[in-house]
Write a protein that holds these residues in place. Sequence first.
Motif, PDB file in Angstrom:
ATOM      1  N   ASP A  88       0.852  -1.182   0.000  1.00  0.00           N
ATOM      2  CA  ASP A  88       0.000   0.000   0.000  1.00  0.00           C
ATOM      3  C   ASP A  88       0.890   1.235   0.000  1.00  0.00           C
ATOM      4  O   ASP A  88       1.638   1.473   0.947  1.00  0.00           O
ATOM      5  N   TRP A  89       0.805   2.024  -1.059  1.00  0.00           N
ATOM      6  CA  TRP A  89       1.621   3.233  -1.190  1.00  0.00           C
ATOM      7  C   TRP A  89       0.779   4.496  -1.034  1.00  0.00           C
ATOM      8  O   TRP A  89       1.159   5.556  -1.513  1.00  0.00           O
ATOM      9  N   GLY A  90      -0.336   4.398  -0.384  1.00  0.00           N
ATOM     10  CA  GLY A  90      -1.195   5.567  -0.200  1.00  0.00           C
ATOM     11  C   GLY A  90      -1.790   5.993  -1.528  1.00  0.00           C
ATOM     12  O   GLY A  90      -2.419   5.186  -2.212  1.00  0.00           O
ATOM     13  N   LEU A  91      -1.568   7.238  -1.921  1.00  0.00           N
ATOM     14  CA  LEU A  91      -2.104   7.744  -3.177  1.00  0.00           C
ATOM     15  C   LEU A  91      -1.347   7.222  -4.403  1.00  0.00           C
ATOM     16  O   LEU A  91      -1.856   7.264  -5.516  1.00  0.00           O
ATOM     17  N   GLU A  92      -0.138   6.758  -4.186  1.00  0.00           N
ATOM     18  CA  GLU A  92       0.660   6.253  -5.308  1.00  0.00           C
ATOM     19  C   GLU A  92       0.153   4.882  -5.746  1.00  0.00           C
ATOM     20  O   GLU A  92      -0.346   4.109  -4.934  1.00  0.00           O
ATOM     21  N   VAL A  93       0.294   4.615  -7.028  1.00  0.00           N
ATOM     22  CA  VAL A  93      -0.101   3.320  -7.577  1.00  0.00           C
ATOM     23  C   VAL A  93       1.090   2.763  -8.341  1.00  0.00           C
ATOM     24  O   VAL A  93       1.654   3.428  -9.214  1.00  0.00           O
ATOM     25  N   LEU A  94       1.465   1.531  -8.011  1.00  0.00           N
ATOM     26  CA  LEU A  94       2.583   0.850  -8.667  1.00  0.00           C
ATOM     27  C   LEU A  94       2.072  -0.429  -9.317  1.00  0.00           C
ATOM     28  O   LEU A  94       1.398  -1.231  -8.669  1.00  0.00           O
ATOM     29  N   SER A  95       2.400  -0.596 -10.573  1.00  0.00           N
ATOM     30  CA  SER A  95       2.045  -1.813 -11.296  1.00  0.00           C
ATOM     31  C   SER A  95       3.310  -2.333 -11.971  1.00  0.00           C
ATOM     32  O   SER A  95       4.053  -1.560 -12.588  1.00  0.00           O
ATOM     33  N   VAL A  96       3.564  -3.632 -11.852  1.00  0.00           N
ATOM     34  CA  VAL A  96       4.754  -4.231 -12.436  1.00  0.00           C
ATOM     35  C   VAL A  96       4.334  -5.129 -13.586  1.00  0.00           C
ATOM     36  O   VAL A  96       3.524  -6.039 -13.419  1.00  0.00           O
ATOM     37  N   GLY A  97       4.895  -4.838 -14.758  1.00  0.00           N
ATOM     38  CA  GLY A  97       4.623  -5.638 -15.937  1.00  0.00           C
ATOM     39  C   GLY A  97       5.824  -6.487 -16.308  1.00  0.00           C
ATOM     40  O   GLY A  97       6.812  -6.538 -15.573  1.00  0.00           O
TER      41      GLY A  97
ATOM     42  N   CYS B   6       2.515   8.937  -9.415  1.00  0.00           N
ATOM     43  CA  CYS B   6       2.922   9.726  -8.246  1.00  0.00           C
ATOM     44  C   CYS B   6       2.114  11.026  -8.216  1.00  0.00           C
ATOM     45  O   CYS B   6       2.634  12.089  -8.574  1.00  0.00           O
ATOM     46  N   PRO B   7       0.864  10.997  -7.782  1.00  0.00           N
ATOM     47  CA  PRO B   7       0.044  12.203  -7.849  1.00  0.00           C
ATOM     48  C   PRO B   7       0.553  13.352  -6.994  1.00  0.00           C
ATOM     49  O   PRO B   7       0.297  14.515  -7.302  1.00  0.00           O
ATOM     50  N   ALA B   8       1.296  13.067  -5.932  1.00  0.00           N
ATOM     51  CA  ALA B   8       1.812  14.130  -5.062  1.00  0.00           C
ATOM     52  C   ALA B   8       3.201  14.603  -5.498  1.00  0.00           C
ATOM     53  O   ALA B   8       3.790  15.459  -4.857  1.00  0.00           O
ATOM     54  N   GLY B   9       3.731  14.038  -6.566  1.00  0.00           N
ATOM     55  CA  GLY B   9       5.045  14.438  -7.061  1.00  0.00           C
ATOM     56  C   GLY B   9       6.042  13.299  -7.044  1.00  0.00           C
ATOM     57  O   GLY B   9       5.935  12.375  -6.234  1.00  0.00           O
ATOM     58  N   VAL B  10       6.991  13.396  -7.924  1.00  0.00           N
ATOM     59  CA  VAL B  10       7.972  12.341  -8.125  1.00  0.00           C
ATOM     60  C   VAL B  10       9.063  12.359  -7.054  1.00  0.00           C
ATOM     61  O   VAL B  10       9.492  11.311  -6.571  1.00  0.00           O
ATOM     62  N   LEU B  11       9.507  13.524  -6.647  1.00  0.00           N
ATOM     63  CA  LEU B  11      10.652  13.621  -5.744  1.00  0.00           C
ATOM     64  C   LEU B  11      10.413  12.984  -4.380  1.00  0.00           C
ATOM     65  O   LEU B  11      11.342  12.453  -3.775  1.00  0.00           O
ATOM     66  N   ASP B  12       9.190  13.000  -3.913  1.00  0.00           N
ATOM     67  CA  ASP B  12       8.882  12.435  -2.599  1.00  0.00           C
ATOM     68  C   ASP B  12       8.239  11.050  -2.674  1.00  0.00           C
ATOM     69  O   ASP B  12       7.682  10.579  -1.684  1.00  0.00           O
ATOM     70  N   SER B  13       8.333  10.397  -3.810  1.00  0.00           N
ATOM     71  CA  SER B  13       7.677   9.102  -3.993  1.00  0.00           C
ATOM     72  C   SER B  13       8.342   8.015  -3.152  1.00  0.00           C
ATOM     73  O   SER B  13       9.513   7.688  -3.331  1.00  0.00           O
ATOM     74  N   LYS B  14       7.572   7.451  -2.258  1.00  0.00           N
ATOM     75  CA  LYS B  14       8.078   6.353  -1.419  1.00  0.00           C
ATOM     76  C   LYS B  14       8.243   5.067  -2.232  1.00  0.00           C
ATOM     77  O   LYS B  14       9.180   4.308  -2.022  1.00  0.00           O
ATOM     78  N   ALA B  15       7.352   4.836  -3.169  1.00  0.00           N
ATOM     79  CA  ALA B  15       7.465   3.638  -4.017  1.00  0.00           C
ATOM     80  C   ALA B  15       8.721   3.711  -4.884  1.00  0.00           C
ATOM     81  O   ALA B  15       9.441   2.724  -5.045  1.00  0.00           O
TER      82      ALA B  15
END
Length: 184
Positions: A125-134, A142-151
């Motif tokens: 669970d990354w909160g607002l972030e969504v990660l999909s692996v293909g 990264c809706p809140a921005g790339v620089l602070d992305s925890k994923a």
Amino acid sequence: MPGQRCIALLRGINVGRAKRIAMADLRQLVGELGCTDVRTLLNSGNVVFTAPARARAKIAARIQDAMVLKLGVVSRVIVLGSDELERVIAANPLLEVATDHARLLVFVFSDPDAPALLAPLAASDWGLEVLSVGEHAAYLWCPAGVLDSKAMAAMTRLLGDGLTSRNWNTLCKLRSLCAEPAKG
């Protein structure tokens, strides 16, 4: 034997003060390796070119080695054929949720084990972030921005320089550049 349109993605080029390369020098270097119709996009290590069919399999290593020898820069290079880029673009499952394509990242793998290694992260669970692996890439919104992305930070810790990312806008521009006719 005709060549194939390819895309080289250089990791960490012209980000901050490190690994500075003039795009004209990069175009010349790739051309000296026997590639033709060499073009760069932006100032961040995106090169589109036609590679001789027989050289295609080894071109990433050749570019990487030539960068060290001729430009004094160490950078991981990932090369995709235009057909591979099409597969990566077609497989993106996040287009319906990503409202700002500058914040939709696509991570291209150089390690064939990357999908299996990243699968546990995609289940987190990354909160607002969504990660999909293909199969060929990972997609990160990264809706809140790339620089602070925890994923993104977790992916980087896990794979280091074994992957490189571009935002969706850049990938689409690279696709368009691949489709342009060769310069006369």
